[in-house]
Design a protein around this motif. Structure first.
Motif, short mmCIF file in Angstrom:
data_model
loop_
_atom_site.label_atom_id
_atom_site.label_comp_id
_atom_site.label_asym_id
_atom_site.label_seq_id
_atom_site.Cartn_x
_atom_site.Cartn_y
_atom_site.Cartn_z
N SER A 267 0.87 -1.18 0.00
CA SER A 267 0.00 0.00 0.00
C SER A 267 0.90 1.23 0.00
O SER A 267 2.05 1.16 0.45
N ALA A 268 0.39 2.34 -0.49
CA ALA A 268 1.19 3.57 -0.44
C ALA A 268 1.48 3.92 1.02
O ALA A 268 2.49 4.54 1.32
N ASN A 269 0.58 3.53 1.92
CA ASN A 269 0.81 3.73 3.36
C ASN A 269 0.89 2.36 4.04
O ASN A 269 -0.15 1.76 4.38
N PRO A 270 2.11 1.85 4.25
CA PRO A 270 2.24 0.48 4.79
C PRO A 270 1.71 0.34 6.22
O PRO A 270 1.56 -0.78 6.71
N HIS A 271 1.41 1.44 6.89
CA HIS A 271 0.90 1.36 8.27
C HIS A 271 -0.62 1.26 8.34
O HIS A 271 -1.18 0.91 9.36
N PHE A 272 -1.28 1.64 7.23
CA PHE A 272 -2.73 1.79 7.28
C PHE A 272 -3.46 0.52 7.74
O PHE A 272 -4.39 0.57 8.55
N ALA A 273 -3.04 -0.63 7.21
CA ALA A 273 -3.79 -1.87 7.46
C ALA A 273 -3.63 -2.40 8.89
O ALA A 273 -4.40 -3.26 9.34
N ASP B 152 -5.25 7.67 2.70
CA ASP B 152 -5.28 8.97 3.38
C ASP B 152 -6.72 9.46 3.56
O ASP B 152 -7.00 10.30 4.41
N GLU B 153 -7.60 8.95 2.73
CA GLU B 153 -8.99 9.39 2.74
C GLU B 153 -9.81 8.71 3.83
O GLU B 153 -10.95 9.08 4.08
N LEU B 154 -9.25 7.65 4.43
CA LEU B 154 -10.07 6.80 5.31
C LEU B 154 -9.51 6.73 6.72
O LEU B 154 -8.29 6.83 6.92
N SER B 155 -10.39 6.49 7.66
CA SER B 155 -9.95 6.19 9.03
C SER B 155 -9.45 4.75 9.05
O SER B 155 -10.16 3.84 8.59
N SER B 156 -8.26 4.52 9.59
CA SER B 156 -7.73 3.15 9.60
C SER B 156 -8.47 2.29 10.64
O SER B 156 -8.41 1.07 10.59
N LYS B 157 -9.19 2.92 11.55
CA LYS B 157 -9.94 2.16 12.58
C LYS B 157 -11.27 1.67 12.05
O LYS B 157 -11.69 0.56 12.34
N THR B 158 -11.94 2.54 11.27
CA THR B 158 -13.32 2.22 10.89
C THR B 158 -13.53 2.11 9.38
O THR B 158 -14.57 1.65 8.94
N MET B 159 -12.57 2.58 8.58
CA MET B 159 -12.68 2.60 7.11
C MET B 159 -13.66 3.68 6.62
O MET B 159 -14.06 3.69 5.47
N GLU B 160 -14.05 4.56 7.53
CA GLU B 160 -14.98 5.62 7.13
C GLU B 160 -14.21 6.74 6.44
O GLU B 160 -13.07 7.06 6.80
N SER B 161 -14.87 7.35 5.45
CA SER B 161 -14.26 8.47 4.74
C SER B 161 -14.07 9.64 5.69
O SER B 161 -14.94 9.94 6.51
N ARG B 162 -12.90 10.30 5.57
CA ARG B 162 -12.67 11.47 6.40
C ARG B 162 -13.48 12.67 5.90
O ARG B 162 -13.81 13.56 6.65
N ARG B 163 -13.75 12.66 4.58
CA ARG B 163 -14.47 13.80 3.99
C ARG B 163 -15.98 13.65 4.10
O ARG B 163 -16.70 14.64 4.20
#
Ligand SMILES: Cc1cc2nc3c(=O)[nH]c(=O)nc-3n(C[C@H](O)[C@H](O)[C@H](O)COP(=O)(O)OP(=O)(O)OC[C@H]3O[C@@H](n4cnc5c(N)ncnc54)[C@H](O)[C@@H]3O)c2cc1C
Length: 415
Positions: free
Chosen positions: A93-99, A368-379
């Motif tokens: 992933s572009a952000n290896p920490h997200f998952a 970057d668009e999502l919460s890593s806890k809930t997968m909800e969109s930040r926007r």
């Protein structure tokens, strides 16, 4: 007409409204739910189960005529449903920490417990990969049974025409409108279009102003260029254990020569990291000193070289390799070069076999668009993205399903 399965009756809370004012206007069924999930694949069904268990009224809208079609063909029909050694480094992933967060809160042991509760026989094949003993149908049955118990409605053959947001999300389909304060997008990636893959998830993310990471097929066979193809592809079917690397990643597994290029687990794995116009490096004999027997032979000649390489590489491949890389003489220097070539075959693939043959899609909704806890969109509050549509791609070996379960559970518990 859409068919609801496993609950066949129309939604309990359906009301009827009129569309438009003209004489030809038809009644549209409006179905109100607490959450609408798009896509009855691995992630969507897991999310539905978790939300349903928490008392949410959930509808899952699925384009296909049955749920979990990709699960059915997965793992050669036996669904490699998780991996015992699941760690964040098994994901790209572009952000290896997200998952990390979702994976930590829904572990392989959680899914294994579910499998065992449903008395599904399974086995470890290799490298922690768990497969069904019987068939992938067992996993689809498990998910459908859990959905039924949680009161989830799965509506098959749903043709989604439009999604918009007013006070709530409104999903317009051929069979009516589905209204909910929460919308979960679980429509998967672009691989295997003949199974019904669509770009709906990415289109919706764009519609709501979210960023998408460029998508490309992954876990996919690679094509050789014209020269390499002419030199090696008549050996289709030959396989060897190799170590293949690209972009600072490497995999030691089997490689298979195909009619058009290279495949096998090692190549599928590296395809995730490979980019157009770059090369991959293949160590054909990892950890082995291939030319030692030549150096120690009474006589250094082609026969000694052939016997040495055939002792390490598959016979036909060894013969071909020597034909193409015959040393000019038998000096230590020439043998060193031959040794080096065997350990670093540099190949510039001409491309991949594409989405038709890819197991997954790399890229997708930017994390970057999502919460890593809930997968909800930040926007967009109330909008969730889970599973393969998100820019998280697992390695081969059950990791993609583990991501589907974990991200689905993370969202489902937050609804
Ligand atoms: C041949 C093959 C074998 C695989 N084997 C394995 C394996 O053994 N282990 C492993 O971990 N992973 C495996 N994978 C990968 C794994 O199947 C996926 O990563 C996983 O299914 C992703 O789950 P998902 O729910 O995000 O997407 P999907 O399972 O693809 O589900 C998405 C759902 O959304 C539906 N949908 C799409 N567009 C629309 C639309 N417009 N309207 C309504 N519904 C829509 C689709 O029909 C589908 O049912 C395999 C993949 C392939 C192709």
């Amino acid at each position: 007409m859409a068919r609801a399965c496993p609950v066949q009756s129309p939604p309990r809370n359906a009301i009827i409204v009129r569309q438009g004012l003209g004489r030809t206007s038809l009644p549209i069924m409006v179905h109100k739910f607490d959450a609408v999930i798009l896509g009855a694949g691995a992630a969507g069904l897991m999310c539905a189960i978790e939300a349903g268990k928490r008392g949410r009224r959930v509808a899952v809208l699925e384009r296909a005529d049955r749920a979990g079609k990709k699960i059915l063909i997965s793992g050669g029909g036996r669904c490699n449903f998780t991996n015992l050694h699941c760690r964040p480094e098994h994901f790209y992933s572009a952000n290896p920490h997200f998952a990390k967060s979702a994976l930590a809160r829904y572990e392989p042991s959680d899914f294994i417990a579910l499998v065992e509760r449903h008395h599904i026989p399974y086995h470890e094949k290799t490298l922690g990969q768990l497969f069904c003993d019987r068939s992938s149908q067992d996993i689809v049955d498990l998910l459908e049974t859990e959905c039924r118990a949680a009161g989830v409605q799965i509506i098959l053959n749903s043709n989604i025409q439009e999604v918009r947001r007013a006070d709530e999300f409104i999903v317009r389909t051929d069979s009516g409108e589905f209204l909910a304060p929460v919308l979960v997008v679980a429509t998967g990636g672009l691989s295997i279009p003949k199974l019904g893959a669509t770009s709906l998830g990415y289109d919706l993310a764009r519609q709501f102003g979210m960023k998408i990471r460029e998508t490309r097929p992954a876990l996919v066979p690679l094509l050789l260029g014209t020269n390499d193809r002419a030199q090696y592809c008549d050996l289709a079917g030959v396989s060897a254990e190799v170590e293949v690397s690209a972009d600072h990643s490497s995999f030691r597994e089997k490689m298979l020569i195909t009619h058009r290029g290279l495949s096998g687990p090692a190549i599928l794995q590296i395809s995730t990291y490979w980019r157009e116009q770059t090369s991959i490096r293949i160590d054909l004999a990892p950890g082995r000193d291939v030319t030692l027997p030549i150096r120690e032979a009474k006589e250094r000649n082609m026969a000694a070289a052939r016997s040495a390489l055939q002792g390490t590489l598959p016979k036909r491949f060894a013969t071909r390799w020597l034909d193409l890389h015959a040393p000019p003489d038998w000096t230590n220097r020439a043998l060193e070069k031959l040794e080096g070539q065997v350990h670093e075959w540099v190949v510039e693939p001409a491309g991949t076999e594409g989405y038709e043959k890819a197991e997954v899609t790399v890229g997708g909704v930017d994390t970057d668009e999502l919460s890593s806890k809930t997968m909800e969109s930040r926007r967009v509050p109330g909008l969730f993205f889970i599973g393969e549509v998100v820019d998280v791609t697992g390695h081969l070996g059950g990791f993609n399903f583990q991501w589907a379960w974990a991200s689905g559970a993370a969202a489902g518990r937050a609804l």
